[in-house]
Design a protein around this motif. Structure first.
Motif, mmCIF file in Angstrom:
data_model
loop_
_atom_site.group_PDB
_atom_site.id
_atom_site.type_symbol
_atom_site.label_atom_id
_atom_site.label_comp_id
_atom_site.label_asym_id
_atom_site.label_seq_id
_atom_site.Cartn_x
_atom_site.Cartn_y
_atom_site.Cartn_z
ATOM 1 N N PRO A 92 -29.630 41.636 56.637
ATOM 2 C CA PRO A 92 -30.707 42.601 56.878
ATOM 3 C C PRO A 92 -31.237 42.585 58.312
ATOM 4 C CG PRO A 92 -31.054 41.487 54.790
ATOM 5 C CD PRO A 92 -29.923 40.770 55.476
ATOM 6 N N LYS A 93 -31.026 41.489 59.033
ATOM 7 C CA LYS A 93 -31.495 41.398 60.419
ATOM 8 C C LYS A 93 -30.427 41.805 61.436
ATOM 9 C CE LYS A 93 -34.474 37.518 59.098
ATOM 10 N NZ LYS A 93 -34.758 36.076 59.284
ATOM 11 N N ASP A 94 -29.227 42.097 60.963
ATOM 12 C CA ASP A 94 -28.114 42.424 61.858
ATOM 13 C C ASP A 94 -28.147 43.914 62.184
ATOM 14 O OD1 ASP A 94 -25.740 42.803 63.201
ATOM 15 O OD2 ASP A 94 -24.547 41.566 61.835
ATOM 16 N N GLU A 95 -28.619 44.246 63.384
ATOM 17 C CA GLU A 95 -28.801 45.644 63.752
ATOM 18 C C GLU A 95 -27.491 46.372 64.033
ATOM 19 O OE1 GLU A 95 -31.662 45.924 66.863
ATOM 20 O OE2 GLU A 95 -33.302 45.141 65.623
ATOM 21 N N ARG A 96 -26.377 45.661 63.952
ATOM 22 C CA ARG A 96 -25.084 46.350 64.049
ATOM 23 C C ARG A 96 -24.816 47.158 62.784
ATOM 24 N NH1 ARG A 96 -21.265 41.342 65.215
ATOM 25 N NH2 ARG A 96 -22.623 40.584 63.528
ATOM 26 N N LEU A 97 -25.509 46.810 61.689
ATOM 27 C CA LEU A 97 -25.385 47.557 60.438
ATOM 28 C C LEU A 97 -26.401 48.687 60.416
ATOM 29 C CD1 LEU A 97 -25.157 44.538 57.955
ATOM 30 C CD2 LEU A 97 -23.265 45.983 58.711
ATOM 31 N N VAL A 98 -26.012 49.811 59.858
ATOM 32 C CA VAL A 98 -26.950 50.938 59.776
ATOM 33 C C VAL A 98 -28.079 50.567 58.833
ATOM 34 C CG1 VAL A 98 -25.207 52.671 60.320
ATOM 35 C CG2 VAL A 98 -25.590 52.020 57.933
ATOM 36 N N LEU A 104 -30.488 48.027 51.624
ATOM 37 C CA LEU A 104 -29.874 47.759 50.323
ATOM 38 C C LEU A 104 -29.610 46.267 50.151
ATOM 39 C CD1 LEU A 104 -27.181 49.730 48.457
ATOM 40 C CD2 LEU A 104 -26.695 47.354 49.000
ATOM 41 N N ILE A 105 -29.054 45.635 51.194
ATOM 42 C CA ILE A 105 -28.756 44.201 51.125
ATOM 43 C C ILE A 105 -30.040 43.390 51.025
ATOM 44 C CG2 ILE A 105 -27.758 42.235 52.369
ATOM 45 C CD1 ILE A 105 -25.699 44.159 53.545
ATOM 46 N N ASN A 106 -31.082 43.826 51.737
ATOM 47 C CA ASN A 106 -32.350 43.101 51.683
ATOM 48 C C ASN A 106 -32.937 43.151 50.271
ATOM 49 O OD1 ASN A 106 -34.625 41.718 53.103
ATOM 50 N ND2 ASN A 106 -35.752 43.538 52.451
#
Length: 221
Positions: A92-98, A104-106
């Motif tokens: 959830p903290k990885d800003e490479r993901l939209v 959703l993961i969070n």
């Protein structure tokens, strides 16, 4: 599992049903999200295949009796539920993901933190109620179970790389460069802190043969 009539508090039984509902919900929203991505991008979802770790589990269970097979499923689920939380927590903290993927993961990881706590508590309750022989047989399988969650599904990867047009020689090079075993083990160790702690807390590694089995698979315990 007639051999084992586990004595556990009723609240653990109640919470098990809640976790089952969580699991169905996670399955449904993951399917819905995948279908939304497919509709939005026009990119077809590739055909699904059985996860490698389930094939590994089935192979490991072949020599077990019926009671041990049911315990193996419980041990395997405990690994899954104590591994997934630290693995998911960083995304959830990885800003490479939209953002929608991170949200959703969070949402999923919040539930999984409760599941981790539940399975740690449950494992403590059942550990002393399993007889020594069954416990020993199953624990010798645990390092392979643990590794299987992170072991690349080479058959599936090769299939996908062939679909993308890579030659056999190129595929060999991709696999050797991307998936060295020491890197896989390093990833497992980084993600299995809660799992290994649970095994230590119940005294599993007091057994030399079990500890050696983990060392042979590459785990420092």
């Amino acid at each position: 599992m007639k051999k084992y009539d586990f004595k556990i508090p009723n609240i653990l039984c109640v919470n098990a049903r809640k976790i089952y509902v969580d699991g169905v919900y996670h399955w449904m929203f993951s399917i819905d999200f995948a279908e939304e991505i497919e509709a939005l991008t026009g990119v077809k979802n590739l055909s699904e295949s059985e996860p490698r770790f389930l094939r590994t589990l089935r192979e490991l269970m072949k020599k077990l009796n019926d009671g041990q097979k049911k315990l193996a499923l419980l041990f395997f689920t405990t690994i899954a539920e104590t591994l997934i939380t630290p693995t998911m927590g960083k995304f959830p903290k990885d800003e490479r993901l939209v953002l929608p993927v991170r949200e959703l993961i969070n949402d999923h990881s919040i539930d999984e933190l409760r599941h981790l706590r539940y399975f740690v508590e449950l494992f403590h309750f059942i550990w002393e109620q399993i007889d020594f022989d069954d416990r020993h047989i199953l624990c010798l399988l645990l390092p392979r179970m643990l590794y299987s969650y992170f072991e690349p599904d080479f058959d599936r990867i090769i299939q996908l790389l062939k679909l993308l047009g890579f030659s056999d020689e190129e595929i060999k090079r991709v696999l050797s460069d991307t998936y060295p075993k020491d890197r896989i083990v390093e990833n497992v160790m980084a993600s299995s802190t809660a799992t290994i702690k649970l095994f230590k807390d119940v005294g599993m590694f007091d057994d030399y043969k079990i500890k050696s089995a983990f060392h042979e698979e590459g785990f420092l315990v």
